[in-house]
Motif scaffolding. Structure first.
Motif, PDB file in Angstrom:
ATOM      1  N   GLY A  70      45.726  46.644  39.802  1.00  0.00           N
ATOM      2  CA  GLY A  70      46.313  47.044  38.531  1.00  0.00           C
ATOM      3  C   GLY A  70      45.801  46.159  37.402  1.00  0.00           C
ATOM      4  O   GLY A  70      44.981  45.268  37.606  1.00  0.00           O
ATOM      5  N   PHE A  71      46.287  46.434  36.219  1.00  0.00           N
ATOM      6  CA  PHE A  71      45.840  45.711  35.026  1.00  0.00           C
ATOM      7  C   PHE A  71      46.311  44.259  35.078  1.00  0.00           C
ATOM      8  O   PHE A  71      47.498  43.972  34.983  1.00  0.00           O
ATOM      9  CB  PHE A  71      46.387  46.404  33.773  1.00  0.00           C
ATOM     10  CG  PHE A  71      45.943  45.757  32.501  1.00  0.00           C
ATOM     11  CD1 PHE A  71      44.664  45.941  32.021  1.00  0.00           C
ATOM     12  CD2 PHE A  71      46.823  44.964  31.771  1.00  0.00           C
ATOM     13  CE1 PHE A  71      44.253  45.357  30.839  1.00  0.00           C
ATOM     14  CE2 PHE A  71      46.426  44.372  30.591  1.00  0.00           C
ATOM     15  CZ  PHE A  71      45.136  44.564  30.116  1.00  0.00           C
ATOM     16  N   ARG A  72      45.358  43.340  35.261  1.00  0.00           N
ATOM     17  CA  ARG A  72      45.666  41.905  35.302  1.00  0.00           C
ATOM     18  C   ARG A  72      44.617  41.130  34.501  1.00  0.00           C
ATOM     19  O   ARG A  72      44.107  40.100  34.936  1.00  0.00           O
ATOM     20  CB  ARG A  72      45.708  41.399  36.739  1.00  0.00           C
ATOM     21  CG  ARG A  72      46.790  42.064  37.581  1.00  0.00           C
ATOM     22  CD  ARG A  72      46.906  41.484  38.973  1.00  0.00           C
ATOM     23  NE  ARG A  72      45.649  41.614  39.711  1.00  0.00           N
ATOM     24  CZ  ARG A  72      45.202  40.715  40.577  1.00  0.00           C
ATOM     25  NH1 ARG A  72      45.882  39.623  40.836  1.00  0.00           N
ATOM     26  NH2 ARG A  72      44.069  40.918  41.213  1.00  0.00           N
ATOM     27  N   ALA A  73      44.295  41.661  33.314  1.00  0.00           N
ATOM     28  CA  ALA A  73      43.263  41.039  32.486  1.00  0.00           C
ATOM     29  C   ALA A  73      43.611  39.596  32.125  1.00  0.00           C
ATOM     30  O   ALA A  73      42.738  38.725  32.106  1.00  0.00           O
ATOM     31  CB  ALA A  73      43.032  41.862  31.223  1.00  0.00           C
ATOM     32  N   GLY A  74      44.874  39.330  31.848  1.00  0.00           N
ATOM     33  CA  GLY A  74      45.284  37.959  31.515  1.00  0.00           C
ATOM     34  C   GLY A  74      45.030  36.998  32.657  1.00  0.00           C
ATOM     35  O   GLY A  74      44.570  35.872  32.450  1.00  0.00           O
ATOM     36  N   THR A  75      45.292  37.437  33.863  1.00  0.00           N
ATOM     37  CA  THR A  75      45.084  36.585  35.033  1.00  0.00           C
ATOM     38  C   THR A  75      43.610  36.256  35.218  1.00  0.00           C
ATOM     39  O   THR A  75      43.249  35.100  35.456  1.00  0.00           O
ATOM     40  CB  THR A  75      45.639  37.278  36.298  1.00  0.00           C
ATOM     41  OG1 THR A  75      47.030  37.521  36.113  1.00  0.00           O
ATOM     42  CG2 THR A  75      45.430  36.427  37.534  1.00  0.00           C
ATOM     43  N   ILE A  76      42.741  37.253  35.100  1.00  0.00           N
ATOM     44  CA  ILE A  76      41.316  36.991  35.314  1.00  0.00           C
ATOM     45  C   ILE A  76      40.738  36.168  34.159  1.00  0.00           C
ATOM     46  O   ILE A  76      39.863  35.322  34.381  1.00  0.00           O
ATOM     47  CB  ILE A  76      40.520  38.292  35.593  1.00  0.00           C
ATOM     48  CG1 ILE A  76      39.162  37.953  36.211  1.00  0.00           C
ATOM     49  CG2 ILE A  76      40.360  39.130  34.346  1.00  0.00           C
ATOM     50  CD1 ILE A  76      39.217  37.257  37.549  1.00  0.00           C
ATOM     51  N   ARG A  77      41.231  36.359  32.957  1.00  0.00           N
ATOM     52  CA  ARG A  77      40.797  35.489  31.844  1.00  0.00           C
ATOM     53  C   ARG A  77      41.179  34.036  32.142  1.00  0.00           C
ATOM     54  O   ARG A  77      40.390  33.122  31.913  1.00  0.00           O
ATOM     55  CB  ARG A  77      41.431  35.938  30.532  1.00  0.00           C
ATOM     56  CG  ARG A  77      40.773  37.105  29.888  1.00  0.00           C
ATOM     57  CD  ARG A  77      41.343  37.340  28.482  1.00  0.00           C
ATOM     58  NE  ARG A  77      40.958  38.631  27.991  1.00  0.00           N
ATOM     59  CZ  ARG A  77      41.757  39.696  27.947  1.00  0.00           C
ATOM     60  NH1 ARG A  77      43.017  39.604  28.349  1.00  0.00           N
ATOM     61  NH2 ARG A  77      41.320  40.840  27.484  1.00  0.00           N
ATOM     62  N   ASN A  78      42.389  33.836  32.629  1.00  0.00           N
ATOM     63  CA  ASN A  78      42.830  32.479  32.961  1.00  0.00           C
ATOM     64  C   ASN A  78      41.970  31.864  34.060  1.00  0.00           C
ATOM     65  O   ASN A  78      41.649  30.672  34.022  1.00  0.00           O
ATOM     66  CB  ASN A  78      44.305  32.470  33.376  1.00  0.00           C
ATOM     67  CG  ASN A  78      45.221  32.666  32.195  1.00  0.00           C
ATOM     68  OD1 ASN A  78      44.848  32.436  31.047  1.00  0.00           O
ATOM     69  ND2 ASN A  78      46.438  33.118  32.462  1.00  0.00           N
ATOM     70  N   ARG A  79      41.581  32.661  35.041  1.00  0.00           N
ATOM     71  CA  ARG A  79      40.693  32.152  36.096  1.00  0.00           C
ATOM     72  C   ARG A  79      39.340  31.757  35.515  1.00  0.00           C
ATOM     73  O   ARG A  79      38.742  30.767  35.937  1.00  0.00           O
ATOM     74  CB  ARG A  79      40.515  33.184  37.195  1.00  0.00           C
ATOM     75  CG  ARG A  79      41.744  33.331  38.056  1.00  0.00           C
ATOM     76  CD  ARG A  79      41.495  34.273  39.203  1.00  0.00           C
ATOM     77  NE  ARG A  79      42.699  34.390  40.011  1.00  0.00           N
ATOM     78  CZ  ARG A  79      42.781  35.106  41.100  1.00  0.00           C
ATOM     79  NH1 ARG A  79      41.733  35.768  41.536  1.00  0.00           N
ATOM     80  NH2 ARG A  79      43.910  35.163  41.766  1.00  0.00           N
ATOM     81  N   ALA A  80      38.850  32.544  34.574  1.00  0.00           N
ATOM     82  CA  ALA A  80      37.579  32.207  33.925  1.00  0.00           C
ATOM     83  C   ALA A  80      37.718  30.919  33.115  1.00  0.00           C
ATOM     84  O   ALA A  80      36.829  30.065  33.140  1.00  0.00           O
ATOM     85  CB  ALA A  80      37.110  33.361  33.041  1.00  0.00           C
ATOM     86  N   VAL A  81      38.825  30.767  32.421  1.00  0.00           N
ATOM     87  CA  VAL A  81      39.077  29.522  31.677  1.00  0.00           C
ATOM     88  C   VAL A  81      39.055  28.332  32.630  1.00  0.00           C
ATOM     89  O   VAL A  81      38.481  27.283  32.337  1.00  0.00           O
ATOM     90  CB  VAL A  81      40.413  29.591  30.908  1.00  0.00           C
ATOM     91  CG1 VAL A  81      40.817  28.214  30.386  1.00  0.00           C
ATOM     92  CG2 VAL A  81      40.326  30.588  29.759  1.00  0.00           C
ATOM     93  N   ALA A  82      39.669  28.501  33.794  1.00  0.00           N
ATOM     94  CA  ALA A  82      39.768  27.400  34.759  1.00  0.00           C
ATOM     95  C   ALA A  82      38.403  26.916  35.238  1.00  0.00           C
ATOM     96  O   ALA A  82      38.253  25.739  35.562  1.00  0.00           O
ATOM     97  CB  ALA A  82      40.627  27.824  35.953  1.00  0.00           C
TER      98      ALA A  82
END
Length: 180
Positions: A70-82
């Protein structure tokens, strides 16, 4: 701001648009940045496109992916930030094409304790399809070209492409909760 900038590109199952986005990023006048594609669970075609770009890119492109639940764009952005290495973060969507001074302008406007909001021009659905089908390099087009597109009704506005002398004052907003 003199350090490395991390550009985080959120994408999901639209590799043609991601191609246009990455072409614009790789044409930047400022070369001190990395690209992280934050992939919200796209199909394998997107990973293949990213791998093709990684093979020819003049700067690092990293693919950060998670399973499609499902839509979890915020989660994947946070993983990229990490996993980012930059001192400054820029966020764009995978269907946005940046002009060659995008990173340089952000570097110029960067200031500790502030954020720089962005603006964009939207393409009509028909023009979007034409751009992607023909591989038109929007990132290398002049402002006059975009004015013509506006007059033809292919983009919704033209003014975000202009830089006014007071842009720095008008676009910086204080960080919420910061006290001086």
């Amino acid at each position: 701001m003199n350090g490395l900038i991390s550009v985080i590109v959120a994408t999901y199952n639209w590799p043609e648009a991601l191609d246009a986005c990455l072409a614009g990023l790789l044409a930047q006048s400022d070369s001190q940045f990395e690209i992280l594609v934050a992939d919200d669970g796209s199909q394998p075609e997107t990973a293949a496109r990213i791998a093709a770009w990684q093979a020819v890119a003049s700067r690092p492109i990293r693919h950060v992916w998670h399973e499609d639940r499902g839509f979890r764009a915020g989660t994947i952005r946070n993983r990229a930030v990490a996993v980012s290495r930059g001192d400054y973060l820029l966020f764009v969507d995978g269907d946005c094409v940046t002009l060659p001074d995008f990173v340089a302008r952000h570097r110029q406007l960067a200031e500790t304790g502030y954020f720089v909001p962005g603006n964009r021009c939207l393409l009509s659905q028909a023009y979007t399809q034409q751009v992607l089908r023909q591989g038109l390099p929007l990132h290398s087009r002049s402002k006059a070209y975009f004015l013509v597109q506006r007059l033809c009704g292919r983009i919704n506005r033209w003014l975000p492409l202009l830089y006014l002398p007071l842009t720095a004052c008008a676009t910086r907003a204080p960080n919420i909760g910061k006290t001086r």
